[in-house]
Motif scaffolding. Structure first.
Motif, PDB file in Angstrom:
ATOM      1  N   MET A   1       0.520  -0.838   0.056  1.00  0.00           N
ATOM      2  CA  MET A   1      -0.238  -0.393   0.004  1.00  0.00           C
ATOM      3  C   MET A   1       0.930   1.353  -0.157  1.00  0.00           C
ATOM      4  O   MET A   1       1.816   1.055   0.515  1.00  0.00           O
ATOM      5  CB  MET A   1      -0.883  -0.078   1.212  1.00  0.00           C
ATOM      6  N   ASP A   2       0.805   2.340  -0.968  1.00  0.00           N
ATOM      7  CA  ASP A   2       1.325   3.079  -1.129  1.00  0.00           C
ATOM      8  C   ASP A   2       1.078   4.292  -0.406  1.00  0.00           C
ATOM      9  O   ASP A   2      -0.167   4.241   0.041  1.00  0.00           O
ATOM     10  CB  ASP A   2       1.273   3.844  -2.419  1.00  0.00           C
ATOM     11  N   PHE A  15       3.930   7.635  10.482  1.00  0.00           N
ATOM     12  CA  PHE A  15       4.558   7.383   9.095  1.00  0.00           C
ATOM     13  C   PHE A  15       5.731   7.042   9.815  1.00  0.00           C
ATOM     14  O   PHE A  15       6.983   7.876  10.152  1.00  0.00           O
ATOM     15  CB  PHE A  15       3.931   7.710   8.272  1.00  0.00           C
ATOM     16  N   GLU A  16       7.016   6.457   9.155  1.00  0.00           N
ATOM     17  CA  GLU A  16       7.990   6.256   8.858  1.00  0.00           C
ATOM     18  C   GLU A  16       8.095   5.884   7.407  1.00  0.00           C
ATOM     19  O   GLU A  16       8.192   4.735   6.887  1.00  0.00           O
ATOM     20  CB  GLU A  16       8.370   5.247   9.506  1.00  0.00           C
ATOM     21  N   VAL A  17       8.577   6.695   6.965  1.00  0.00           N
ATOM     22  CA  VAL A  17       8.900   6.702   5.174  1.00  0.00           C
ATOM     23  C   VAL A  17      10.292   7.051   4.821  1.00  0.00           C
ATOM     24  O   VAL A  17      10.973   7.563   5.149  1.00  0.00           O
ATOM     25  CB  VAL A  17       8.077   7.639   4.565  1.00  0.00           C
ATOM     26  N   THR A  18      10.197   6.511   3.458  1.00  0.00           N
ATOM     27  CA  THR A  18      12.164   6.952   3.040  1.00  0.00           C
ATOM     28  C   THR A  18      11.434   8.014   1.946  1.00  0.00           C
ATOM     29  O   THR A  18      10.340   8.513   1.718  1.00  0.00           O
ATOM     30  CB  THR A  18      12.079   5.664   2.015  1.00  0.00           C
ATOM     31  N   GLY A  19      12.996   8.544   1.814  1.00  0.00           N
ATOM     32  CA  GLY A  19      12.703   9.496   0.118  1.00  0.00           C
ATOM     33  C   GLY A  19      11.940   8.889  -1.420  1.00  0.00           C
ATOM     34  O   GLY A  19      10.674   9.651  -1.699  1.00  0.00           O
ATOM     35  N   GLU A  20      12.370   7.887  -0.753  1.00  0.00           N
ATOM     36  CA  GLU A  20      11.248   6.751  -2.654  1.00  0.00           C
ATOM     37  C   GLU A  20       9.898   7.251  -1.670  1.00  0.00           C
ATOM     38  O   GLU A  20       9.499   8.114  -3.128  1.00  0.00           O
ATOM     39  CB  GLU A  20      12.225   5.369  -2.603  1.00  0.00           C
ATOM     40  N   LEU A  22       8.781  10.041  -0.772  1.00  0.00           N
ATOM     41  CA  LEU A  22       7.480  10.745  -0.380  1.00  0.00           C
ATOM     42  C   LEU A  22       7.781  11.232  -2.248  1.00  0.00           C
ATOM     43  O   LEU A  22       7.097  12.008  -2.326  1.00  0.00           O
ATOM     44  CB  LEU A  22       8.406  11.822   0.795  1.00  0.00           C
ATOM     45  N   CYS A  23       8.665  11.032  -2.800  1.00  0.00           N
ATOM     46  CA  CYS A  23       9.232  11.359  -3.950  1.00  0.00           C
ATOM     47  C   CYS A  23       7.850  10.115  -4.592  1.00  0.00           C
ATOM     48  O   CYS A  23       7.090  10.686  -5.686  1.00  0.00           O
ATOM     49  CB  CYS A  23      10.576  10.550  -4.413  1.00  0.00           C
ATOM     50  N   LYS A  24       7.781   9.546  -4.706  1.00  0.00           N
ATOM     51  CA  LYS A  24       6.043   8.815  -5.423  1.00  0.00           C
ATOM     52  C   LYS A  24       4.505   9.559  -4.737  1.00  0.00           C
ATOM     53  O   LYS A  24       3.953  10.303  -5.575  1.00  0.00           O
ATOM     54  CB  LYS A  24       6.143   6.982  -4.668  1.00  0.00           C
ATOM     55  N   VAL A  28       2.204  11.603  -6.845  1.00  0.00           N
ATOM     56  CA  VAL A  28       0.751  11.077  -6.599  1.00  0.00           C
ATOM     57  C   VAL A  28       0.235  12.365  -6.709  1.00  0.00           C
ATOM     58  O   VAL A  28      -1.360  12.816  -7.664  1.00  0.00           O
ATOM     59  CB  VAL A  28       0.035  10.100  -5.987  1.00  0.00           C
ATOM     60  N   LEU A  29       0.427  13.730  -5.699  1.00  0.00           N
ATOM     61  CA  LEU A  29      -0.148  14.365  -5.803  1.00  0.00           C
ATOM     62  C   LEU A  29       0.445  16.056  -6.882  1.00  0.00           C
ATOM     63  O   LEU A  29      -1.061  15.908  -6.952  1.00  0.00           O
ATOM     64  CB  LEU A  29       0.776  15.410  -4.497  1.00  0.00           C
ATOM     65  N   ILE A  30       0.938  15.198  -7.314  1.00  0.00           N
ATOM     66  CA  ILE A  30       1.386  16.855  -8.533  1.00  0.00           C
ATOM     67  C   ILE A  30      -0.011  16.277  -9.893  1.00  0.00           C
ATOM     68  O   ILE A  30      -0.352  16.770 -10.528  1.00  0.00           O
ATOM     69  CB  ILE A  30       2.856  16.550  -9.595  1.00  0.00           C
ATOM     70  N   GLU A  31       0.306  14.442  -9.882  1.00  0.00           N
ATOM     71  CA  GLU A  31      -0.972  14.309 -10.702  1.00  0.00           C
ATOM     72  C   GLU A  31      -2.306  14.445 -11.057  1.00  0.00           C
ATOM     73  O   GLU A  31      -2.978  14.844 -11.767  1.00  0.00           O
ATOM     74  CB  GLU A  31      -0.147  12.199 -10.842  1.00  0.00           C
ATOM     75  N   LYS A  32      -2.685  13.950  -9.469  1.00  0.00           N
ATOM     76  CA  LYS A  32      -4.343  14.763  -9.068  1.00  0.00           C
ATOM     77  C   LYS A  32      -4.169  15.696  -9.597  1.00  0.00           C
ATOM     78  O   LYS A  32      -5.060  16.340  -9.977  1.00  0.00           O
ATOM     79  CB  LYS A  32      -4.117  13.754  -8.006  1.00  0.00           C
ATOM     80  N   ALA A  33      -3.452  16.868  -9.655  1.00  0.00           N
ATOM     81  CA  ALA A  33      -3.908  18.008  -8.912  1.00  0.00           C
ATOM     82  C   ALA A  33      -3.110  18.797 -11.311  1.00  0.00           C
ATOM     83  O   ALA A  33      -3.950  19.846 -11.649  1.00  0.00           O
ATOM     84  CB  ALA A  33      -2.628  19.304  -8.747  1.00  0.00           C
ATOM     85  N   GLN A  34      -2.873  18.292 -11.455  1.00  0.00           N
ATOM     86  CA  GLN A  34      -2.936  17.863 -12.925  1.00  0.00           C
ATOM     87  C   GLN A  34      -4.006  18.168 -13.329  1.00  0.00           C
ATOM     88  O   GLN A  34      -4.868  18.197 -14.587  1.00  0.00           O
ATOM     89  CB  GLN A  34      -1.737  17.948 -13.916  1.00  0.00           C
ATOM     90  N   GLN A  35      -4.639  17.218 -12.956  1.00  0.00           N
ATOM     91  CA  GLN A  35      -5.791  16.145 -13.882  1.00  0.00           C
ATOM     92  C   GLN A  35      -7.177  17.227 -13.933  1.00  0.00           C
ATOM     93  O   GLN A  35      -8.046  17.381 -14.319  1.00  0.00           O
ATOM     94  CB  GLN A  35      -6.223  14.616 -12.601  1.00  0.00           C
TER      95      GLN A  35
END
Length: 108
Positions: A1-2, A15-20, A22-24, A28-35
């Motif tokens: 799950m992302d 959450f404990e997240v990696t840099g990867e 956060l980039c993903k 996703v946020l950028i793609e949703k904003a563009q849509q």
């Protein structure tokens, strides 16, 4: 799950997240904003046509006094160009479509 899916699922989480991750998530946020922006642009008319108060009243089949009342209630708000009130044709078309649907419902 992302990360986005986890946040979308709701609830309080740590959450404990990696840099990867956060980039993903950012992608996703950028793609949703563009849509969303593309949908918004697709819904807007390419070039707005503006009508005078007289033209708007005639098209709506109401008096200028009714237009003034609609402005005061926020039902149809004109753009001001100096002392002139100009009405967006798209706004008037929405009102006429709503009125037509209401009339059609009353006939049933």
């Amino acid at each position: 799950m992302d990360l986005y899916s986890m946040i979308e699922a709701g609830g309080r989480m740590k959450f404990e997240v990696t840099g990867e991750d956060l980039c993903k998530f950012a992608e996703v946020l950028i793609e949703k904003a563009q849509q969303m922006k593309m949908r918004e642009l697709a819904m807007q008319p390419k070039e707005e046509k503006w009508l005078t108060m007289h033209e708007a009243a005639e098209m709506c089949m109401v008096s200028k006094t009714t237009l003034w009342q609609w402005q005061k209630t926020g039902y149809l708000v004109p753009a001001k160009m100096g002392r002139r009130s100009l009405y967006a044709l798209s706004d008037i078309q929405k009102i006429l479509a709503t009125r037509k649907r209401r009339d059609d419902d009353d006939d049933d």
